[in-house]
Design a protein around this motif. Structure first.
Motif, PDB file in Angstrom:
ATOM      1  N   TYR A  30      28.663  60.991  -2.609  1.00  0.00           N
ATOM      2  CA  TYR A  30      29.335  62.228  -2.220  1.00  0.00           C
ATOM      3  C   TYR A  30      30.362  62.619  -3.276  1.00  0.00           C
ATOM      4  N   GLN A  32      33.990  65.134  -3.467  1.00  0.00           N
ATOM      5  CA  GLN A  32      34.988  65.897  -2.720  1.00  0.00           C
ATOM      6  C   GLN A  32      35.940  66.536  -3.721  1.00  0.00           C
ATOM      7  N   ASN A  34      39.458  68.997  -4.052  1.00  0.00           N
ATOM      8  CA  ASN A  34      40.608  69.538  -3.338  1.00  0.00           C
ATOM      9  C   ASN A  34      41.417  70.429  -4.270  1.00  0.00           C
ATOM     10  N   GLU A  83      39.011  58.470  -7.585  1.00  0.00           N
ATOM     11  CA  GLU A  83      39.626  59.788  -7.481  1.00  0.00           C
ATOM     12  C   GLU A  83      40.448  60.095  -8.719  1.00  0.00           C
TER      13      GLU A  83
END
Length: 113
Positions: A30, A32, A34, A83
């Motif tokens: 996945y 992600q 932001n 991240e």
């Protein structure tokens, strides 16, 4: 009226989050991303020039926050994730500008991996 709207929005967010937490994440990779506002507090700024040195508390203006996470969900409800994030806030230097007699362009940047 505004406070009732805020309570309703928070209530809906809590209900949506509680329903989402009951579901298991799909197995596999996945991504992600932001994007938001980086809101910070105060910082201590030190400055020195010929004939002057000092420090002052300065307010950090709201800035930009960007992050991206890349990960893998496994079938045992375990996930491995990496991240990268970047945040930037300008520093309000009005008090320091007056003390130095010149305009400063100052900011705080944070990049984490």
């Amino acid at each position: 009226m505004k406070s009732q709207l805020c309570v309703a929005v928070v209530g809906l967010a809590v209900l949506a989050a509680s329903g989402a937490s009951a579901q298991s994440a799909p197995v596999g990779p996945y991504v992600q991303i932001n994007l938001g506002s980086a809101v910070a507090g105060k910082t201590d700024v030190s400055a020195s020039t010929v004939g002057f040195s000092g420090s002052e508390d300065a307010d950090l203006d709201a800035g930009l926050f960007v992050s991206a996470a890349f990960g893998m969900n496994f079938d045992n409800n375990f996930a491995l994730e990496g991240e990268v994030l970047h945040a930037k806030n300008d520093i309000d230097t009005a008090d320091i500008d007056r003390a130095l007699g010149t305009s400063l362009d100052a900011s705080v940047k944070t990049t984490r991996r």
